[in-house]
Design an enzyme around this catalytic site. Structure first.
Site, mmCIF file in Angstrom:
data_model
loop_
_atom_site.group_PDB
_atom_site.id
_atom_site.type_symbol
_atom_site.label_atom_id
_atom_site.label_comp_id
_atom_site.label_asym_id
_atom_site.label_seq_id
_atom_site.Cartn_x
_atom_site.Cartn_y
_atom_site.Cartn_z
ATOM 1 N N HIS A 63 -0.775 0.535 -10.658
ATOM 2 C CA HIS A 63 0.011 0.361 -11.896
ATOM 3 C C HIS A 63 0.574 -1.045 -11.948
ATOM 4 O O HIS A 63 0.465 -1.804 -10.962
ATOM 5 C CB HIS A 63 1.130 1.415 -11.970
ATOM 6 C CG HIS A 63 2.179 1.317 -10.912
ATOM 7 N ND1 HIS A 63 1.892 1.393 -9.558
ATOM 8 C CD2 HIS A 63 3.523 1.117 -10.983
ATOM 9 C CE1 HIS A 63 3.000 1.279 -8.857
ATOM 10 N NE2 HIS A 63 3.999 1.092 -9.696
ATOM 11 N N HIS A 65 3.559 -2.448 -12.268
ATOM 12 C CA HIS A 65 4.874 -2.931 -11.814
ATOM 13 C C HIS A 65 4.680 -4.159 -10.914
ATOM 14 O O HIS A 65 3.710 -4.222 -10.138
ATOM 15 C CB HIS A 65 5.606 -1.831 -11.027
ATOM 16 C CG HIS A 65 6.389 -0.903 -11.913
ATOM 17 N ND1 HIS A 65 6.638 0.420 -11.576
ATOM 18 C CD2 HIS A 65 6.976 -1.100 -13.138
ATOM 19 C CE1 HIS A 65 7.356 0.986 -12.551
ATOM 20 N NE2 HIS A 65 7.563 0.077 -13.504
ATOM 21 N N ASP A 67 5.851 -5.263 -8.188
ATOM 22 C CA ASP A 67 5.674 -5.151 -6.732
ATOM 23 C C ASP A 67 4.270 -4.666 -6.358
ATOM 24 O O ASP A 67 3.955 -4.508 -5.186
ATOM 25 C CB ASP A 67 6.738 -4.230 -6.106
ATOM 26 C CG ASP A 67 6.755 -2.825 -6.722
ATOM 27 O OD1 ASP A 67 6.590 -2.701 -7.956
ATOM 28 O OD2 ASP A 67 6.896 -1.841 -5.949
ATOM 29 N N HIS A 68 3.413 -4.479 -7.362
ATOM 30 C CA HIS A 68 2.032 -4.071 -7.079
ATOM 31 C C HIS A 68 1.009 -5.093 -7.586
ATOM 32 O O HIS A 68 -0.189 -4.959 -7.307
ATOM 33 C CB HIS A 68 1.751 -2.696 -7.713
ATOM 34 C CG HIS A 68 2.576 -1.599 -7.099
ATOM 35 N ND1 HIS A 68 2.066 -0.671 -6.233
ATOM 36 C CD2 HIS A 68 3.912 -1.337 -7.198
ATOM 37 C CE1 HIS A 68 3.042 0.146 -5.836
ATOM 38 N NE2 HIS A 68 4.181 -0.250 -6.418
ATOM 39 N N HIS A 140 4.144 8.737 -13.023
ATOM 40 C CA HIS A 140 5.148 7.694 -12.687
ATOM 41 C C HIS A 140 5.867 7.347 -13.994
ATOM 42 O O HIS A 140 5.662 8.007 -15.014
ATOM 43 C CB HIS A 140 4.403 6.481 -12.089
ATOM 44 C CG HIS A 140 5.313 5.446 -11.474
ATOM 45 N ND1 HIS A 140 6.439 5.780 -10.749
ATOM 46 C CD2 HIS A 140 5.246 4.097 -11.495
ATOM 47 C CE1 HIS A 140 7.014 4.660 -10.340
ATOM 48 N NE2 HIS A 140 6.336 3.618 -10.770
ATOM 49 N N ASP A 211 2.380 4.938 -7.143
ATOM 50 C CA ASP A 211 3.713 5.540 -7.246
ATOM 51 C C ASP A 211 3.655 6.782 -8.129
ATOM 52 O O ASP A 211 3.029 6.767 -9.184
ATOM 53 C CB ASP A 211 4.706 4.546 -7.892
ATOM 54 C CG ASP A 211 4.862 3.294 -7.049
ATOM 55 O OD1 ASP A 211 4.075 3.131 -6.084
ATOM 56 O OD2 ASP A 211 5.732 2.470 -7.372
ATOM 57 N N HIS A 269 5.016 2.850 0.838
ATOM 58 C CA HIS A 269 5.977 2.593 -0.238
ATOM 59 C C HIS A 269 7.342 3.130 0.184
ATOM 60 O O HIS A 269 7.996 3.891 -0.512
ATOM 61 C CB HIS A 269 5.490 3.256 -1.545
ATOM 62 C CG HIS A 269 6.063 2.617 -2.782
ATOM 63 N ND1 HIS A 269 7.279 2.984 -3.323
ATOM 64 C CD2 HIS A 269 5.613 1.595 -3.529
ATOM 65 C CE1 HIS A 269 7.516 2.259 -4.422
ATOM 66 N NE2 HIS A 269 6.532 1.401 -4.555
HETATM 67 ZN ZN ZN Z 1 6.205 0.516 -6.578
#
Ligand code: ZN
Ligand code: ZN
Lengths: 313, 313
Positions: A63, A65, A67-68, A140, A211, A269
């Site tokens: 996804h 976000h 942090d990915h 998510h 996530d 994670h």
């Molecule tokens: Zn995440």
């Protein structure tokens, strides 16, 4: 096949855990490695491994976000500098292509290799003779996918004596038969691979999930998988936060592995709240539900060999 | 004022040198710090310093190459998580605003503070009562700027005896006079600050330059600056590459400092070819041209105090 964790943290990077990224090493199988998610500084972590960016064949994004994905532009650029000239395939949710296009354009990053961006929304995202990758939407706070990587059945073991009985000479023909192809002998007779090899060997299957809250699709992806990589952002005490933020607890992860009939679970994670020493407690919480639990650490590596998953020292 | 180098490498990150980012610490002067360039993993480096992202007031970007901007999205996001609620001003070349907008939108990064993006093309980019920042275009392969930070003159020292002679009582009025403001005494008489303070003290001036070939504008920015931070991607042996790639050698940097009449030069953006031990040789090459040369290392910090620049241990 090995799974090497580059970043096992949740959200912000900390000294112990970087943002999400893991390498599925298929060096024996394909001579390449695949990356699942690419948080900021994934390329920095790679510097501390034996991974060669030019051997990076595919990147799967769960996804969008930060942090990915915030490590993508830097890694794409460096792969070119480090002699990567083969095509790279990048898979991820809608919006990824626009971001990559704008980012490479604005930063004048010129890739000396072909980059193919595939915006996925489920189903088979990749297939060739030896591998298939399926995606299913998870649950998510924004569109997020889980991926199931299946290695197709491997040709059975070559039965040497049977082959020699059938008149096959030493040399390349044996290799052809071993790789599942029929051969023609000098005297015109045909020897069928199936007659001189053992039963096909099942390939491995791995579920690598983004996530998510606890969700049936995760169980689907984990269906009798050899390894499931599932997020475990929260634990029993902080479980009440999980749902609100679209995340899971270690117990949710264990339930998915159990109900999916998977063989092993690696939890990643992990929130920075849990220091590496707390990892032991996290695993214990899950063990009564599912006994084969490992908690991923940055740069930890697991190898799948002869039907067994073991943590490399 | 301190200058703390977060990343001193050129192009790709290496184990020794991260991509470009440096912090200008103005904690005594403004209670904040400013960032110049923000390569990937700048926020990771910050974890190893005492810098608090919520104290980050301004970010100046010299140019849009990835090794100078790919750390921006992650840091902007983390600043919010870490309690940053004050406005943040981001300055940089045209195209920066579009990239930030698309990146924050696609990654659903919601900032709980106001972000003001200013696309600069030269001249005064910021000014208030105590500081002014000027930008001039440099000579790189894409639009690139150098910044000159000038601290405005500080009020002179308070001459206590002279103030008491003038009838000023102990207490807040003294402070007013010290900070350059005239005061009215109980008996209605006015005491002028200028009469009871020494001459105004000159503020410091720093030139922080982006990637560039040797260029007159760099000398202009460095004009009698206390400190010049100039790139030195190449050395004498590799000088022939500099021009083609829009970079400088350590000798170019020394010439800029010398012709600008600057007091000190810190060379950064050092190619990974030069290991930290080679830094000594780099500095020697420059010293006959300009004696006050330091080679920046990641996490190295320099302090400007009482008119002197010294490297902190
Ligand atoms: Zn995440
Ligand atoms: Zn650069």
């Amino acid at each position: 096949m090995q799974i090497e964790f580059l970043g096992t943290g949740a959200g912000m990077p900390s000294k112990q855990r970087n943002t999400s990224a893991l390498a599925l090493k298929l060096l024996e199988e394909r001579g390449t490695f695949w990356l699942f998610d690419c948080g900021e500084a994934a390329q920095h972590r790679i510097l501390h491994t034996t991974l060669k960016p030019k051997k990076l064949e595919k990147i799967f994004i769960t996804h969008l976000h930060g942090d990915h994905i915030f490590g993508l532009p830097g890694l794409l650029g460096s792969r070119g500098f480090l002699g990567g000239t083969d095509r790279l395939d990048l898979y991820g949710p809608a919006g990824l292509a626009e971001w990559i296009e704008v980012t490479l354009r604005i930063s004048r990053t010129h890739l000396n290799y072909e980059l193919a961006v595939h915006e996925v929304d489920g189903g088979t995202v990749f297939e060739d003779e030896t591998f298939r990758v399926e995606a299913l939407p998870l649950d998510h706070v924004i569109p997020c996918f889980g991926y199931r990587i299946e290695q197709k059945p491997l040709p059975g073991k070559l039965l040497i004596d049977r082959a020699t009985e059938a008149g096959v000479p030493k040399g390349p023909l044996l290799r052809e038969l071993k790789e599942g192809r029929d051969v023609e002998l000098g005297d015109g007779r045909t020897v069928r691979s199936a007659d001189v090899t053992g039963p096909p060997q099942p390939g491995f299957s791995v579920a690598i999930l983004g996530d998510t809250r606890f969700t049936p699709n995760a169980i689907e992806l984990a269906r009798s998988a050899d390894v499931v990589v599932h997020e475990a952002t929260y634990d029993r005490e902080t479980a009440h936060l999980a749902g609100a933020y679209g995340h899971s607890t270690i117990l949710d992860a264990a339930r998915v592995a159990r109900e999916g009939g998977a063989k092993a679970l690696i939890a990643n994670h992990i929130s920075a709240r849990f220091l590496p020493e707390d990892a032991r407690k996290l695993a214990e919480e899950a063990e009564d539900l599912f006994p084969f639990v490992e908690i991923a650490e940055d740069l930890s590596e697991f190898e799948w060999k002869d039907g067994q998953l073991r943590r490399l020292p």
